[in-house]
Design an enzyme around this catalytic site. Sequence first.
Site, PDB file in Angstrom:
ATOM      1  N   HIS A   1       0.827  -1.209   0.000  1.00  0.00           N
ATOM      2  CA  HIS A   1       0.000   0.000   0.000  1.00  0.00           C
ATOM      3  C   HIS A   1       0.857   1.253   0.000  1.00  0.00           C
ATOM      4  O   HIS A   1       2.058   1.200   0.224  1.00  0.00           O
ATOM      5  CB  HIS A   1      -1.008   0.006   1.160  1.00  0.00           C
ATOM      6  CG  HIS A   1      -0.436   0.093   2.532  1.00  0.00           C
ATOM      7  ND1 HIS A   1       0.199  -0.947   3.166  1.00  0.00           N
ATOM      8  CD2 HIS A   1      -0.413   1.118   3.422  1.00  0.00           C
ATOM      9  CE1 HIS A   1       0.571  -0.584   4.386  1.00  0.00           C
ATOM     10  NE2 HIS A   1       0.227   0.681   4.566  1.00  0.00           N
TER      11      HIS A   1
ATOM     12  N   HIS B   1       0.771   5.461   1.258  1.00  0.00           N
ATOM     13  CA  HIS B   1       0.182   6.601   1.962  1.00  0.00           C
ATOM     14  C   HIS B   1       0.816   7.855   1.384  1.00  0.00           C
ATOM     15  O   HIS B   1       2.026   7.885   1.134  1.00  0.00           O
ATOM     16  CB  HIS B   1       0.518   6.581   3.461  1.00  0.00           C
ATOM     17  CG  HIS B   1      -0.058   5.450   4.235  1.00  0.00           C
ATOM     18  ND1 HIS B   1      -1.404   5.266   4.405  1.00  0.00           N
ATOM     19  CD2 HIS B   1       0.547   4.445   4.921  1.00  0.00           C
ATOM     20  CE1 HIS B   1      -1.606   4.204   5.153  1.00  0.00           C
ATOM     21  NE2 HIS B   1      -0.432   3.682   5.478  1.00  0.00           N
TER      22      HIS B   1
ATOM     23  N   TYR C   1      11.901   3.946   0.880  1.00  0.00           N
ATOM     24  CA  TYR C   1      10.807   4.356  -0.004  1.00  0.00           C
ATOM     25  C   TYR C   1       9.889   5.356   0.699  1.00  0.00           C
ATOM     26  O   TYR C   1       8.691   5.140   0.838  1.00  0.00           O
ATOM     27  CB  TYR C   1      10.027   3.135  -0.471  1.00  0.00           C
ATOM     28  CG  TYR C   1      10.935   2.053  -1.016  1.00  0.00           C
ATOM     29  CD1 TYR C   1      11.696   2.279  -2.159  1.00  0.00           C
ATOM     30  CD2 TYR C   1      11.063   0.836  -0.368  1.00  0.00           C
ATOM     31  CE1 TYR C   1      12.544   1.301  -2.655  1.00  0.00           C
ATOM     32  CE2 TYR C   1      11.899  -0.146  -0.852  1.00  0.00           C
ATOM     33  CZ  TYR C   1      12.640   0.097  -1.994  1.00  0.00           C
ATOM     34  OH  TYR C   1      13.485  -0.878  -2.471  1.00  0.00           O
TER      35      TYR C   1
END
Length: 177
Positions: A59, A61, A147
Amino acid sequence: MRHYIRDKTQGGCYFLTFNLANRHSQLLLMHIDKFRDAYAKTIKHHAFVLDAMVVLPDHVHMIITLPPDSNDYATIVASLKSQFSRQINKTEIITSSRQAKRERGIWQRRFWEHRIRDEIDYQNHMDYIHYNPVKHGYVANPQDWQYSTLHKLIKKGVYPANWATDGSVKTINMQYD
């Protein structure tokens, strides 16, 4: 069919989360170069400022700020998803429902959005994003996750170099309406 009520504040600042359909997948990290390319294509064609982002195995954000005349964060999320998906070989199972809508089976259909209300809300979400790799057990310190925008924000002086390395951050309190 559900009708989702989305915030449509023009020029708003938004916390966004979007997930892979397979929450056990490592696809985003396996193809991080393709996600970066998807981001570059999206920002080239859609106006927004990236305040913060973290890419995890399954996922993403992010916090974005839209221009004063825009409320179209949904198109930005759709662009990121589609630009990424176009670069990935079709190996996933695609349901008949998704086939009928010309969708891939990579992403969950929906995404989470929250309009940032004030400076405290903004800081809480910034911290949440950058602490998320620790929360999920991928690293011991946020600085160890490559990341993330945390590294750029440390260089800019927004965060101290040792932010959250002493174990003082356990949870980030975020409240929603």
